[in-house]
Design a protein around this motif. Structure first.
Motif, PDB file in Angstrom:
ATOM      1  N   ASP A 145       0.829  -1.208   0.000  1.00 33.47           N
ATOM      2  CA  ASP A 145       0.000   0.000   0.000  1.00 33.47           C
ATOM      3  C   ASP A 145       0.861   1.254   0.000  1.00 33.47           C
ATOM      4  O   ASP A 145       0.604   2.201  -0.749  1.00 33.47           O
ATOM      5  CB  ASP A 145      -0.914  -0.030   1.227  1.00 33.47           C
ATOM      6  CG  ASP A 145      -1.679   1.263   1.403  1.00 33.47           C
ATOM      7  OD1 ASP A 145      -2.649   1.488   0.647  1.00 33.47           O
ATOM      8  OD2 ASP A 145      -1.321   2.069   2.299  1.00 33.47           O
ATOM      9  N   ARG A 146       1.900   1.272   0.831  1.00 36.57           N
ATOM     10  CA  ARG A 146       2.781   2.443   0.888  1.00 36.57           C
ATOM     11  C   ARG A 146       3.578   2.601  -0.406  1.00 36.57           C
ATOM     12  O   ARG A 146       3.831   3.724  -0.864  1.00 36.57           O
ATOM     13  CB  ARG A 146       3.748   2.311   2.085  1.00 36.57           C
ATOM     14  CG  ARG A 146       3.093   2.385   3.450  1.00 36.57           C
ATOM     15  CD  ARG A 146       2.356   3.699   3.685  1.00 36.57           C
ATOM     16  NE  ARG A 146       1.010   3.685   3.138  1.00 36.57           N
ATOM     17  CZ  ARG A 146       0.295   4.765   2.859  1.00 36.57           C
ATOM     18  NH1 ARG A 146       0.828   5.963   3.040  1.00 36.57           N
ATOM     19  NH2 ARG A 146      -0.930   4.679   2.376  1.00 36.57           N
ATOM     20  N   TYR A 147       3.974   1.478  -0.990  1.00 34.46           N
ATOM     21  CA  TYR A 147       4.719   1.533  -2.264  1.00 34.46           C
ATOM     22  C   TYR A 147       3.881   2.193  -3.353  1.00 34.46           C
ATOM     23  O   TYR A 147       4.346   3.089  -4.072  1.00 34.46           O
ATOM     24  CB  TYR A 147       5.136   0.123  -2.686  1.00 34.46           C
ATOM     25  CG  TYR A 147       5.446  -0.002  -4.153  1.00 34.46           C
ATOM     26  CD1 TYR A 147       6.613   0.551  -4.683  1.00 34.46           C
ATOM     27  CD2 TYR A 147       4.565  -0.657  -5.019  1.00 34.46           C
ATOM     28  CE1 TYR A 147       6.893   0.459  -6.043  1.00 34.46           C
ATOM     29  CE2 TYR A 147       4.836  -0.753  -6.374  1.00 34.46           C
ATOM     30  CZ  TYR A 147       6.000  -0.201  -6.878  1.00 34.46           C
ATOM     31  OH  TYR A 147       6.271  -0.279  -8.221  1.00 34.46           O
ATOM     32  N   VAL A 148       2.634   1.771  -3.492  1.00 39.53           N
ATOM     33  CA  VAL A 148       1.759   2.344  -4.521  1.00 39.53           C
ATOM     34  C   VAL A 148       1.483   3.815  -4.224  1.00 39.53           C
ATOM     35  O   VAL A 148       1.481   4.656  -5.128  1.00 39.53           O
ATOM     36  CB  VAL A 148       0.443   1.554  -4.623  1.00 39.53           C
ATOM     37  CG1 VAL A 148      -0.492   2.196  -5.649  1.00 39.53           C
ATOM     38  CG2 VAL A 148       0.713   0.104  -5.004  1.00 39.53           C
ATOM     39  N   ALA A 149       1.254   4.146  -2.943  1.00 41.60           N
ATOM     40  CA  ALA A 149       0.929   5.523  -2.567  1.00 41.60           C
ATOM     41  C   ALA A 149       2.062   6.487  -2.900  1.00 41.60           C
ATOM     42  O   ALA A 149       1.814   7.643  -3.279  1.00 41.60           O
ATOM     43  CB  ALA A 149       0.615   5.590  -1.078  1.00 41.60           C
ATOM     44  N   ASN A 152       3.386   5.440  -7.180  1.00 41.52           N
ATOM     45  CA  ASN A 152       2.395   5.580  -8.247  1.00 41.52           C
ATOM     46  C   ASN A 152       1.146   6.264  -7.701  1.00 41.52           C
ATOM     47  O   ASN A 152       0.041   5.698  -7.749  1.00 41.52           O
ATOM     48  CB  ASN A 152       2.044   4.206  -8.812  1.00 41.52           C
ATOM     49  CG  ASN A 152       1.560   4.273 -10.246  1.00 41.52           C
ATOM     50  OD1 ASN A 152       1.224   5.350 -10.746  1.00 41.52           O
ATOM     51  ND2 ASN A 152       1.507   3.128 -10.909  1.00 41.52           N
ATOM     52  N   PRO A 153       1.297   7.486  -7.166  1.00 38.95           N
ATOM     53  CA  PRO A 153       0.179   8.129  -6.458  1.00 38.95           C
ATOM     54  C   PRO A 153      -1.034   8.433  -7.340  1.00 38.95           C
ATOM     55  O   PRO A 153      -2.162   8.403  -6.858  1.00 38.95           O
ATOM     56  CB  PRO A 153       0.807   9.423  -5.923  1.00 38.95           C
ATOM     57  CG  PRO A 153       1.987   9.679  -6.811  1.00 38.95           C
ATOM     58  CD  PRO A 153       2.504   8.324  -7.191  1.00 38.95           C
ATOM     59  N   ARG A 155      -2.335   6.684  -9.676  1.00 40.18           N
ATOM     60  CA  ARG A 155      -3.149   5.490  -9.922  1.00 40.18           C
ATOM     61  C   ARG A 155      -3.519   4.763  -8.628  1.00 40.18           C
ATOM     62  O   ARG A 155      -4.078   3.665  -8.672  1.00 40.18           O
ATOM     63  CB  ARG A 155      -2.388   4.530 -10.852  1.00 40.18           C
ATOM     64  CG  ARG A 155      -2.122   5.089 -12.247  1.00 40.18           C
ATOM     65  CD  ARG A 155      -1.490   4.022 -13.118  1.00 40.18           C
ATOM     66  NE  ARG A 155      -2.371   2.844 -13.236  1.00 40.18           N
ATOM     67  CZ  ARG A 155      -1.934   1.638 -13.586  1.00 40.18           C
ATOM     68  NH1 ARG A 155      -0.650   1.432 -13.841  1.00 40.18           N
ATOM     69  NH2 ARG A 155      -2.790   0.631 -13.683  1.00 40.18           N
ATOM     70  N   TYR A 156      -3.182   5.382  -7.491  1.00 39.05           N
ATOM     71  CA  TYR A 156      -3.407   4.718  -6.196  1.00 39.05           C
ATOM     72  C   TYR A 156      -4.867   4.316  -6.022  1.00 39.05           C
ATOM     73  O   TYR A 156      -5.172   3.176  -5.629  1.00 39.05           O
ATOM     74  CB  TYR A 156      -2.973   5.637  -5.046  1.00 39.05           C
ATOM     75  CG  TYR A 156      -3.235   5.052  -3.671  1.00 39.05           C
ATOM     76  CD1 TYR A 156      -2.351   4.153  -3.100  1.00 39.05           C
ATOM     77  CD2 TYR A 156      -4.389   5.395  -2.950  1.00 39.05           C
ATOM     78  CE1 TYR A 156      -2.586   3.608  -1.845  1.00 39.05           C
ATOM     79  CE2 TYR A 156      -4.634   4.853  -1.704  1.00 39.05           C
ATOM     80  CZ  TYR A 156      -3.735   3.962  -1.165  1.00 39.05           C
ATOM     81  OH  TYR A 156      -3.984   3.414   0.074  1.00 39.05           O
ATOM     82  N   VAL A 160      -5.302   0.363  -5.488  1.00 39.20           N
ATOM     83  CA  VAL A 160      -5.569  -0.045  -4.102  1.00 39.20           C
ATOM     84  C   VAL A 160      -7.009   0.322  -3.754  1.00 39.20           C
ATOM     85  O   VAL A 160      -7.316   1.471  -3.434  1.00 39.20           O
ATOM     86  CB  VAL A 160      -4.582   0.624  -3.117  1.00 39.20           C
ATOM     87  CG1 VAL A 160      -4.826   0.121  -1.706  1.00 39.20           C
ATOM     88  CG2 VAL A 160      -3.145   0.350  -3.535  1.00 39.20           C
ATOM     89  N   THR A 264       4.793   9.170   5.685  1.00 41.74           N
ATOM     90  CA  THR A 264       3.722   8.212   5.415  1.00 41.74           C
ATOM     91  C   THR A 264       4.144   6.780   5.747  1.00 41.74           C
ATOM     92  O   THR A 264       3.300   5.899   5.902  1.00 41.74           O
ATOM     93  CB  THR A 264       3.294   8.262   3.935  1.00 41.74           C
ATOM     94  OG1 THR A 264       4.398   7.871   3.105  1.00 41.74           O
ATOM     95  CG2 THR A 264       2.832   9.653   3.552  1.00 41.74           C
TER      96      THR A 264
END
Length: 334
Positions: A145-149, A152-153, A155-156, A160, A264
């Motif tokens: 979740d933190r990686y995507v946020a 790749n914010p 498309r978060y 997710v 974060t």
């Protein structure tokens, strides 16, 4: 139909019929005894009451903290988001871990209730290990979740979702059950002869296996493999996520953006440290720390099941403004 118990056999009552049918389906034989004796902390029996005080306080704080997280997220529609769904999953695994161990341990400390049935022992071992493996899976999902946020914010919101987090949680639960079920089945096949005394406060896998009069080589190997595969694989995935996060952050020139990105991840990093550090230390000292007193092993093992569940809601409550605000709102109402 009530059968009279004989030495080395079971007394079968109506509530146990479905359990026996399940055991028969797997061709399981629980031989030699119907109960075990949990000693608590051998050598410190006179101090059990004093030892129980911090454990009881930690357990109550963990229950209050995690139930508060579940209540606040459940009541507030604005918190029905993937991040808070993950916090609820973490809270449920924390409650499962501590509740699998602490009530029985406190009964030993306070009332000297040391007996536990073989079925009860295997059930306790199954649920506490499933909760532990599931806890690790939730931490891996949080890292994703933190990686995507951060990486790749834009498309978060599409990647997710609540449904996606629920699916990952289900996969983590299935993995935990598939890994731990053979552990319980292998243990249930062992014969237990004269020694029915477990030098522990709960039914830890190796502690139970060690009192068997059969060959426990497979149990030892499987338990060790599961420990290192679960923790090793999960830590590798988490480390990979954070390597990608750090690489993405370093590409940003703004120091303010750096600070925001790392903020974060702070709560997740703290939770990982409180979860994996005592777990790894307990596993390594139990397997390789022959020079360490048994009392230290037992106390460390119990702390692993109560300290992280106590600290996790405090960490996320302090680091997550929305939860902190909502807790304050409901506290003021009360």
């Amino acid at each position: 139909m009530e059968k009279q118990p004989q030495e080395g056999t079971w007394s079968i009552s109506e509530p146990d019929q479905h359990v026996n049918h399940l055991m028969a389906a797997f061709n399981l034989t629980l031989s030699g005894t119907s109960t075990f004796i949990l000693l608590g902390i051998p050598g410190l029996e006179a101090d059990h009451i004093w030892i129980s005080i911090p454990f009881f306080i930690f357990y109550i704080i963990s229950l209050l903290g995690n139930v508060t997280v579940l209540f606040v997220v459940g009541k507030e529609q604005t918190l029905h988001k993937p991040m808070y769904l993950l916090l609820c999953m973490l809270a449920l695994t924390d409650i499962g871990m501590s509740t699998s161990v602490m009530p029985k341990a406190l009964c030993i400390f306070w009332f000297n209730l040391k007996r536990i049935t073989v079925r009860g022992c295997l059930t306790q071992m199954f649920f506490l290990h499933v909760a532990s493996v599931m806890h690790s899976a939730v931490l891996v999902t949080m890292a994703f979740d933190r990686y995507v946020a951060i990486c790749n914010p834009l498309r978060y919101a599409n990647i997710v979702t609540n449904a996606q987090i629920a699916k990952l949680g289900l996969v983590g639960l299935i993995r935990a059950v598939l890994f731990i079920l053979p552990l319980a089945l292998l243990l249930s096949r062992l014969p237990f002869c004269a020694n029915h005394i477990i030098s522990h406060t709960y039914c830890e896998h190796i502690a139970v296996a060690n009192i068997s009069c059969g060959d426990i080589t497979v149990n030892r190997m499987y338990g060790l493999i599961i420990g290192f595969v679960v923790i090793g694989l999960d830590l590798t995935l988490i480390a990979l996520s954070y390597c990608l996060i750090i690489r993405a952050v370093l590409r940003i020139s703004s120091k303010k953006a750096h600070q925001k990105a790392f903020n974060t991840c702070t709560a997740h990093i703290c939770v990982m440290l409180t979860s994996y550090t005592p777990s790894l230390f307990s596993i390594l000292t139990h397997r390789f720390g022959q020079g360490i007193a048994p009392q230290v092993h037992i106390i460390l093992a119990n702390l692993y099941f109560v300290i992280p569940p106590m600290l996790n809601p405090i960490i996320y409550g302090a680091k997550t403004k929305e939860i902190c605000d909502k807790v304050g709102k409901y506290t003021c109402r009360m």
